[in-house]
Design a protein around this motif. Structure first.
Motif, PDB file in Angstrom:
ATOM      1  N   LEU A 108       0.822  -1.218   0.000  1.00  0.00           N
ATOM      2  CA  LEU A 108       0.000   0.000   0.000  1.00  0.00           C
ATOM      3  C   LEU A 108       0.848   1.256   0.000  1.00  0.00           C
ATOM      4  O   LEU A 108       0.382   2.323  -0.401  1.00  0.00           O
ATOM      5  CB  LEU A 108      -0.950  -0.002   1.208  1.00  0.00           C
ATOM      6  CG  LEU A 108      -2.015  -1.097   1.233  1.00  0.00           C
ATOM      7  CD1 LEU A 108      -2.942  -0.913   2.442  1.00  0.00           C
ATOM      8  CD2 LEU A 108      -2.857  -1.087  -0.042  1.00  0.00           C
ATOM      9  N   GLY A 109       2.095   1.138   0.461  1.00  0.00           N
ATOM     10  CA  GLY A 109       2.963   2.318   0.524  1.00  0.00           C
ATOM     11  C   GLY A 109       3.606   2.669  -0.802  1.00  0.00           C
ATOM     12  O   GLY A 109       4.187   3.747  -0.943  1.00  0.00           O
ATOM     13  N   ARG A 110       3.487   1.752  -1.775  1.00  0.00           N
ATOM     14  CA  ARG A 110       4.099   2.042  -3.083  1.00  0.00           C
ATOM     15  C   ARG A 110       3.264   3.075  -3.835  1.00  0.00           C
ATOM     16  O   ARG A 110       2.038   3.097  -3.703  1.00  0.00           O
ATOM     17  CB  ARG A 110       4.195   0.759  -3.909  1.00  0.00           C
ATOM     18  CG  ARG A 110       5.220  -0.224  -3.337  1.00  0.00           C
ATOM     19  CD  ARG A 110       5.026  -1.608  -3.890  1.00  0.00           C
ATOM     20  NE  ARG A 110       5.265  -1.696  -5.306  1.00  0.00           N
ATOM     21  CZ  ARG A 110       5.156  -2.846  -5.990  1.00  0.00           C
ATOM     22  NH1 ARG A 110       4.821  -3.948  -5.379  1.00  0.00           N
ATOM     23  NH2 ARG A 110       5.388  -2.846  -7.292  1.00  0.00           N
ATOM     24  N   PRO A 111       3.901   3.898  -4.636  1.00  0.00           N
ATOM     25  CA  PRO A 111       3.126   4.846  -5.440  1.00  0.00           C
ATOM     26  C   PRO A 111       2.156   4.111  -6.349  1.00  0.00           C
ATOM     27  O   PRO A 111       2.442   3.000  -6.811  1.00  0.00           O
ATOM     28  CB  PRO A 111       4.198   5.567  -6.273  1.00  0.00           C
ATOM     29  CG  PRO A 111       5.469   5.325  -5.559  1.00  0.00           C
ATOM     30  CD  PRO A 111       5.335   4.019  -4.841  1.00  0.00           C
ATOM     31  N   ILE A 112       1.017   4.714  -6.606  1.00  0.00           N
ATOM     32  CA  ILE A 112      -0.041   4.062  -7.380  1.00  0.00           C
ATOM     33  C   ILE A 112       0.467   3.650  -8.767  1.00  0.00           C
ATOM     34  O   ILE A 112       0.185   2.558  -9.238  1.00  0.00           O
ATOM     35  CB  ILE A 112      -1.257   4.996  -7.506  1.00  0.00           C
ATOM     36  CG1 ILE A 112      -1.925   5.112  -6.129  1.00  0.00           C
ATOM     37  CG2 ILE A 112      -2.259   4.488  -8.536  1.00  0.00           C
ATOM     38  CD1 ILE A 112      -3.059   6.109  -6.063  1.00  0.00           C
ATOM     39  N   THR A 113       1.253   4.482  -9.417  1.00  0.00           N
ATOM     40  CA  THR A 113       1.715   4.151 -10.772  1.00  0.00           C
ATOM     41  C   THR A 113       2.614   2.932 -10.742  1.00  0.00           C
ATOM     42  O   THR A 113       2.552   2.072 -11.612  1.00  0.00           O
ATOM     43  CB  THR A 113       2.476   5.340 -11.387  1.00  0.00           C
ATOM     44  OG1 THR A 113       3.455   5.775 -10.444  1.00  0.00           O
ATOM     45  CG2 THR A 113       1.548   6.464 -11.717  1.00  0.00           C
ATOM     46  N   GLU A 114       3.436   2.835  -9.685  1.00  0.00           N
ATOM     47  CA  GLU A 114       4.343   1.698  -9.576  1.00  0.00           C
ATOM     48  C   GLU A 114       3.556   0.401  -9.384  1.00  0.00           C
ATOM     49  O   GLU A 114       3.858  -0.616 -10.002  1.00  0.00           O
ATOM     50  CB  GLU A 114       5.284   1.917  -8.380  1.00  0.00           C
ATOM     51  CG  GLU A 114       6.365   0.860  -8.258  1.00  0.00           C
ATOM     52  CD  GLU A 114       7.218   1.066  -7.018  1.00  0.00           C
ATOM     53  OE1 GLU A 114       7.847   0.124  -6.569  1.00  0.00           O
ATOM     54  OE2 GLU A 114       7.205   2.215  -6.481  1.00  0.00           O
ATOM     55  N   VAL A 115       2.487   0.467  -8.546  1.00  0.00           N
ATOM     56  CA  VAL A 115       1.657  -0.711  -8.313  1.00  0.00           C
ATOM     57  C   VAL A 115       0.968  -1.116  -9.612  1.00  0.00           C
ATOM     58  O   VAL A 115       0.907  -2.282  -9.982  1.00  0.00           O
ATOM     59  CB  VAL A 115       0.605  -0.434  -7.210  1.00  0.00           C
ATOM     60  CG1 VAL A 115      -0.359  -1.610  -7.077  1.00  0.00           C
ATOM     61  CG2 VAL A 115       1.291  -0.157  -5.874  1.00  0.00           C
ATOM     62  N   ALA A 116       0.454  -0.114 -10.331  1.00  0.00           N
ATOM     63  CA  ALA A 116      -0.309  -0.387 -11.549  1.00  0.00           C
ATOM     64  C   ALA A 116       0.549  -1.047 -12.619  1.00  0.00           C
ATOM     65  O   ALA A 116       0.051  -1.859 -13.404  1.00  0.00           O
ATOM     66  CB  ALA A 116      -0.918   0.899 -12.088  1.00  0.00           C
TER      67      ALA A 116
END
Lengths: 117, 273
Positions: free
Chosen positions: A107-115
């Protein structure tokens, strides 16, 4: 994802161990437990559901209870944690630390990185 | 039962009715815990508005019993059919949806009376089928008071002369055989609902639309009066009055049983309803 339903599922999973954690600090009666769980962050879906939970903890042998008469005749059932309950609490703490660390990492990762992972 | 807020007493009556399937001694233990909790949370002198809020935060009997069973609490996901203030347009829509369902020709096996008159003996009457009734004690006093405050029963029905001794559905008699205080309020309310559900079934079978509409309105208003203080989701109204036209037929035997009126399902079936 329905946020209310998600919160209810999370509460359902952690309310029992949280009650054990409270009782590890000393015996408490139902209303007292409800108030502390509420103060910690509304950890019950509704207050009355604490009693079925306490019943299940008792059935599992993790808590015991006894009636005491206080305040000029008012009966209260006090709950106390057992040795088995303390062991269960320790096990849950270990599991929770591993689980929450893993979830926090994602959850702490940036949204773009997760996506794009 | 002294020093108990009347809304708590009513809540406990609901709990008694809803918890009949829970095995003893767990049922007694759970009730004892809830009664003690609520007596401390909602002392007798609490303002009704504050008491309602406290009971709302405490959770309804169905929610607690759902947790007891270890099952997720079933919450209605459909829109509420009524708010705290009943909306006439909504009631008419509900009446129409139910009426359209029951009036479908392939659903009726009865030979309806063209006039829709009450030709059969009323099921809700002074001596209904079921256990012997008593006319004394706190349960009867509560029952008589509550019956006097409720709106009239449908034409042809009359209030049973007393409260059942040892009625099932979780209404436990005390040592003298008289039901506990609080049970009388529940019995009166379920008697009222039982009578109006039967009225709806009879009227819809006879295709007397005005009577069926009056029954649904009576049940809708009763739901607001009886369930709303402890069930903001209006679960009963949503489950029974909204959408499925067969729901009242499914509900009636249980409702009447809560009132101590037995064999309703069989009698209705014998009458082709």
């Amino acid at each position: 994802m329905d946020s209310d339903a998600t919160a209810a599922q999370l509460r359902r999973g952690v309310a029992g161990p949280c009650i054990l954690a409270l009782l590890a600090g000393g015996p408490r009666y139902g209303l007292e437990i409800v108030k502390e769980l509420d103060a910690a962050g509304q950890l019950l879906t509704s207050q009355g559901t604490v009693y079925p939970l306490l019943g299940r903890l008792s059935d599992a042998g993790w808590v015991t209870s006894r009636w005491e008469v206080v305040d000029g005749g008012r009966p209260r059932r006090y709950y106390d944690i057992t040795e088995a309950g303390l062991n269960e609490l320790g096990t849950f703490r270990d599991e929770w630390n591993r689980f929450s660390t893993a979830v926090d990492t994602l959850l702490g990762r940036p949204i773009t990185e997760v996506a794009h992972a | 039962m002294p020093d108990i807020h009347h809304l708590v007493e009513r809540y406990l009556g609901h709990f008694d009715a809803a918890s009949s399937a829970l095995p003893e001694p767990r049922r007694t233990a759970l009730r004892e815990e809830i009664a003690n909790h609520l007596s401390e949370l909602v002392p007798a002198g609490t303002h009704d508005d504050d008491a309602r809020l406290a009971l709302l935060e405490f959770g309804g009997p169905e929610e607690i019993l759902g947790q007891e069973a270890g099952a997720p609490v079933a919450r209605a996901t459909r829109p509420k059919i009524i708010g705290v203030v009943a909306v006439g347009v909504t009631i008419v829509a509900v009446v129409a949806s139910i009426w359209l369902g029951v009036a479908a020709p392939d659903e009726q096996s009865a030979s309806p009376s063209p006039s829709g008159s009450h030709s059969e003996p009323a099921l809700v009457r002074s001596d209904p089928t079921g256990p012997e009734r008593v006319t004394s004690g706190p349960a009867f006093d509560d029952y008589a008071t509550e019956a006097g405050e409720l709106p009239p029963l449908p034409e042809g029905a009359s209030w049973p002369s007393g409260v059942p001794v040892g009625a099932d559905a979780g209404l436990v008699p005390d040592a003298s055989g008289v039901l506990q205080a609080g049970a009388g309020v529940v019995i009166a309310n379920f008697t009222y609902a039982c009578a109006w559900e039967i009225e709806y079934i009879e009227a819809s079978s006879a295709q007397v639309r005005e009577r069926a509409e009056a029954a649904v309105i009576a049940l809708t208003e009763w739901s607001d009066y009886f369930w709303a203080p402890i069930d903001q989701e209006h679960s009963w109204a949503v489950a029974v009055l909204d959408g499925d036209p067969h729901s009242i037929r499914s509900d009636v035997a249980t409702t009447c049983m809560q009132a101590g009126i037995h064999d309703v399902h069989n009698v209705l079936r014998e009458r082709g309803l």
